[in-house]
Each structure stands twice: as structure tokens, then as C-alpha cells.
Write a protein that holds these residues in place. Structure first.
Motif, PDB file in Angstrom:
ATOM      1  N   CYS A  16      57.508 -29.944  90.683  1.00 21.52           N
ATOM      2  CA  CYS A  16      56.073 -30.232  90.620  1.00 21.52           C
ATOM      3  C   CYS A  16      55.295 -28.922  90.689  1.00 21.52           C
ATOM      4  CB  CYS A  16      55.687 -31.147  91.783  1.00 21.52           C
ATOM      5  SG  CYS A  16      53.904 -31.422  91.989  1.00 21.52           S
TER       6      CYS A  16
ATOM      7  N   CYS B 251      59.431 -36.212  88.770  1.00 26.01           N
ATOM      8  CA  CYS B 251      58.011 -35.999  88.491  1.00 26.01           C
ATOM      9  C   CYS B 251      57.552 -36.824  87.291  1.00 26.01           C
ATOM     10  CB  CYS B 251      57.735 -34.513  88.214  1.00 26.01           C
ATOM     11  SG  CYS B 251      57.853 -33.450  89.672  1.00 26.01           S
ATOM     12  N   GLN B 252      56.231 -36.825  87.086  1.00 28.95           N
ATOM     13  CA  GLN B 252      55.603 -37.501  85.955  1.00 28.95           C
ATOM     14  C   GLN B 252      54.938 -36.466  85.065  1.00 28.95           C
ATOM     15  OE1 GLN B 252      52.849 -39.961  88.074  1.00 28.95           O
ATOM     16  NE2 GLN B 252      54.440 -41.122  89.128  1.00 28.95           N
TER      17      GLN B 252
ATOM     18  N   ASP C 234      51.889 -35.270  83.312  1.00 26.52           N
ATOM     19  CA  ASP C 234      50.463 -35.531  83.501  1.00 26.52           C
ATOM     20  C   ASP C 234      49.632 -34.599  82.634  1.00 26.52           C
ATOM     21  OD1 ASP C 234      48.262 -36.846  84.893  1.00 26.52           O
ATOM     22  OD2 ASP C 234      47.924 -34.900  85.841  1.00 26.52           O
TER      23      ASP C 234
ATOM     24  N   GLU D  89      42.169 -34.241  82.008  1.00 27.22           N
ATOM     25  CA  GLU D  89      42.399 -35.680  81.946  1.00 27.22           C
ATOM     26  C   GLU D  89      42.058 -36.254  80.572  1.00 27.22           C
ATOM     27  OE1 GLU D  89      43.907 -37.217  84.137  1.00 27.22           O
ATOM     28  OE2 GLU D  89      43.686 -36.062  85.979  1.00 27.22           O
TER      29      GLU D  89
ATOM     30  N   LEU E 256      54.044 -33.336  87.503  1.00 27.49           N
ATOM     31  CA  LEU E 256      53.509 -33.545  88.845  1.00 27.49           C
ATOM     32  C   LEU E 256      54.268 -34.686  89.506  1.00 27.49           C
ATOM     33  CD1 LEU E 256      49.605 -33.391  88.413  1.00 27.49           C
ATOM     34  CD2 LEU E 256      51.064 -31.674  89.478  1.00 27.49           C
TER      35      LEU E 256
ATOM     36  N   HIS F 225      51.055 -36.073  94.083  1.00 30.34           N
ATOM     37  CA  HIS F 225      50.075 -35.091  93.629  1.00 30.34           C
ATOM     38  C   HIS F 225      49.393 -35.523  92.332  1.00 30.34           C
ATOM     39  CE1 HIS F 225      52.095 -31.968  96.353  1.00 30.34           C
ATOM     40  NE2 HIS F 225      50.885 -32.185  96.806  1.00 30.34           N
ATOM     41  N   ASN F 226      50.061 -36.352  91.545  1.00 34.08           N
ATOM     42  CA  ASN F 226      49.401 -36.906  90.359  1.00 34.08           C
ATOM     43  C   ASN F 226      48.225 -37.790  90.783  1.00 34.08           C
ATOM     44  OD1 ASN F 226      48.726 -37.800  87.832  1.00 34.08           O
ATOM     45  ND2 ASN F 226      50.724 -38.681  87.349  1.00 34.08           N
ATOM     46  N   ARG F 227      48.465 -38.633  91.798  1.00 30.95           N
ATOM     47  CA  ARG F 227      47.380 -39.486  92.290  1.00 30.95           C
ATOM     48  C   ARG F 227      46.291 -38.648  92.959  1.00 30.95           C
ATOM     49  NH1 ARG F 227      52.008 -42.371  93.595  1.00 30.95           N
ATOM     50  NH2 ARG F 227      52.006 -41.599  95.760  1.00 30.95           N
TER      51      ARG F 227
ATOM     52  N   LYS G 270      45.440 -35.622  92.265  1.00 30.38           N
ATOM     53  CA  LYS G 270      44.686 -34.945  91.211  1.00 30.38           C
ATOM     54  C   LYS G 270      43.748 -35.910  90.500  1.00 30.38           C
ATOM     55  CE  LYS G 270      45.564 -32.654  86.767  1.00 30.38           C
ATOM     56  NZ  LYS G 270      45.211 -33.803  85.918  1.00 30.38           N
ATOM     57  N   SER G 271      44.190 -37.130  90.257  1.00 27.06           N
ATOM     58  CA  SER G 271      43.401 -38.086  89.485  1.00 27.06           C
ATOM     59  C   SER G 271      42.251 -38.684  90.294  1.00 27.06           C
ATOM     60  CB  SER G 271      44.303 -39.217  88.977  1.00 27.06           C
ATOM     61  OG  SER G 271      45.328 -38.699  88.145  1.00 27.06           O
TER      62      SER G 271
END
Length: 325
Positions: A249, A261-262, A264, A268, A283, A287-289, A291-292
Motif C-alpha cells: 500500500c 490491496c485494491q 484505486d 477520484e 491501497l 486507507h482506500n476508505r 482516502k475516499s
């Protein structure tokens, strides 16, 4: 105060290497720049990679010895089973990738059962098996899958992507007739798996014989191919290209491996961010959530370093680097 004590110790250890330490002065300016800008875990990989490049004969001898002395044993004694194996990194990377995928499948199976049983109250503590138990069950599943496969069945293609830079590939194929210049920065020299397992050029060359080779094009900062804005989600080759940009990440201080990880968007999608690899990053789910929903952002500079920023615009640095400063 611009680099951490741990980073300085890595450089000192490399300089003390009797076989190649004296060559470190030739790249010290580059290494100091990396030490000041990169998280410790990434900088350690760069230093270790430089030592393998500078002491190529030693790396080759070690790889040859590991291949020559390869061994595996399964022992069942006193009501328990013990399995151990040793071998070269090339085949080991395949074993690790297969094992990680089976572990992931066991985790998803547990999580689905967990959600069915506990609903929104499901947590890691309510999982039916521990992580250790899932790892053992994943190993059993691998052997059971192998036992149920036809002896003369067609084996699937290898699951491991191997990254090789242009100069190393040129040397592998053409030897002394190679014409591609070697980059000064050791970070631009690559001969490793997507997860960062280092390989010798001989391992990578062997991969040409037992698997399909995917050519991965990237610039000097490590950004891989442009995929356009035709889709909302990173899928297929686009997702793989994004995940190849790091081994973990990219949020400051996070070391969750890239396999968990995802993919992303850096900018956005709803803010006109495009779904191409220059606008993607790996991410972890947390940490993806973050960040979003909380306004945190990540950016990659022209040198390939990742930076993390709070909603107020201030930068979050790696903890080890922050302590040193």
C-alpha cells in the motif's frame, strides 16, 4: 536530519561489504536522495538490490547453490506433520504466489460464513478459524487439488509476473553484445516478481522457457502504461499495471502487501479522474476508505516517490523518517 538512523545503518552495512562496498561511493548521491524520500522498507529493498548488482558473482553463486541443494521433506511423527523445503527464489516465488492465493480463498470463505452468522456484527474476532488455521488448511487444499488433477493434465500458466529492465534483458539475451546502457540508479534495474522477490537473470531467463512472458512498459519513475478513461474500475491488464507500481500500500507508513490491496484512483473518478495507470495506485482497504471519505490524498512525484497528504494539505511522512527529522 534528512535521513533516518536506520537508513544510515543500511548504507554503512553496504559500505562494509568487502566484495563491493567501495563501489557505493559511485552512487551515493542517488542513494542519499532515495534515503530521504522513500519509506524504510522500500529503501532497504533498493540497498539490497544494489548489493546484488554490485556483487553479481556472489548473487549467482548463492542462487546456483540454492538450486543445487534444493530439497523438500514431509514428516509425520508423534501425531503431527512437519513440512519444510529449500530451493531457488525463482520456483519459490511460484510456490509463494500459489500459497497466497489459496490462503486468500480460505479467508474469503471464512468471511462469507462470518457475515452469514453475525451480520453487521462480524469482525475478525468472530471468524470461525484463525489465520494460522487457514494457512494450514490452504496447504491441505493445494495438495488435495494436486491429487485430484489428472496425471497428464495440462498445467495452467505460471501465476507470477516477472519484471526485468531493458538492460538486464539485453544482457540475458545477447551477453557481451548487449547495447542497452545500464542506468545509474539501481532502482531502475529490475529483476524481480511483482511482490518484490529478487531473482537472478538466470531465473528470469528460465521463465522464458516454462511460462508466458508479459512485456511491461514503464517510465523511469516506474509508472506503467496508459489505459484511458473508458471504464470506471481498474480491471484486467489495467489493474495489474496499477498493482505493479509498488509491493505494498502506498499510503505513508503502511506495509500491507500489494496482494491484499485494491487498485484505486489517485484523482477520484467523480472528480474526472481517468482510469489509466498514471492515475492509479495500490491501497489497502482501510486507507482506500480513509482516502475516499476523509479527504486524504496520495501523489506520486516525477521521481516516482509517493507522498501522502492530510485534508489540510500537510504531508504525512514515514514514521521512521519523521523520528529522524
Amino acid at each position: 536530519g534528512r535521513i533516518g538512523v536506520a537508513q544510515a545503518q543500511l548504507l554503512g552495512k553496504a559500505f562494509a561489504n568487502p566484495r563491493c562496498g567501495d563501489q557505493l561511493v559511485d552512487v551515493m548521491e542517488i542513494m542519499l536522495r532515495h534515503a530521504a524520500a522513500m519509506p524504510y522498507v522500500d529503501f532497504r529493498r533498493v540497498v539490497e538490490h544494489w548489493e546484488r548488482l554490485a556483487d553479481a558473482d556472489g548473487a549467482h553463486r548463492h542462487a546456483d547453490a540454492m538450486h543445487r541443494d534444493r530439497n523438500a521433506r514431509v514428516r509425520v511423527t508423534d501425531g503431527r506433520v512437519e513440512l519444510d523445503a529449500v530451493g531457488a527464489a525463482g520456483t519459490g516465488a511460484i510456490i509463494a504466489e500459489v500459497f497466497d492465493r489459496f490462503c486468500r480463498a480460505e479467508f474469503l470463505s471464512d468471511w462469507e460464513l462470518n457475515r452469514q452468522t453475525h451480520g453487521e456484527a462480524a469482525t475478525a474476532a468472530t471468524m470461525p478459524r484463525t489465520a494460522r488455521q487457514r494457512r494450514y488448511d490452504a496447504l491441505v487444499a493445494i495438495f488435495e487439488r494436486a491429487a485430484s488433477s489428472p496425471v497428464h493434465g495440462v498445467a495452467p500458466d505460471p501465476l507470477v509476473n516477472i519484471h526485468v529492465d531493458a538492460h538486464t534483458l539485453d544482457v540475458m539475451l545477447n551477453g557481451e553484445r548487449a547495447i542497452t546502457p545500464a542506468p545509474d540508479d539501481p532502482r531502475e534495474r529490475r529483476c524481480e516478481t511483482s511482490s518484490g522477490v529478487p531473482l537472478t537473470p538466470a531465473d528470469a531467463l528460465a521463465a522464458c522457457l516454462w511460462g508466458r512472458i508479459r512485456r511491461v512498459v514503464s517510465d523511469s519513475a516506474g509508472v506503467v502504461i496508459d489505459m484511458g478513461r473508458s471504464a470506471r474500475l481498474f480491471t484486467g491488464a489495467a489493474r495489474e499495471a496499477v498493482m505493479m507500481q509498488s509491493t505494498h500500500c502506498v499510503m505513508a507508513g503502511c506495509v500491507v502487501p500489494v496482494g491484499d490491496c485494491q487498485a484505486d484512483h489517485v484523482d477520484e473518478w467523480h472528480d474526472d479522474g481517468c482510469t489509466d495507470c498514471t492515475n492509479g495506485c495500490p491501497l489497502c482497504g482501510f486507507h482506500n476508505r480513509l482516502k475516499s471519505t476523509r479527504g486524504f490524498t496520495v501523489r506520486r512525484d516525477e521521481h516516482g516517490y509517493w507522498h501522502t497528504y492530510r485534508p489540510d494539505g500537510t504531508e504525512i511522512t514515514d514514521r521512521l523518517q519523521a523520528d529522524a527529522a
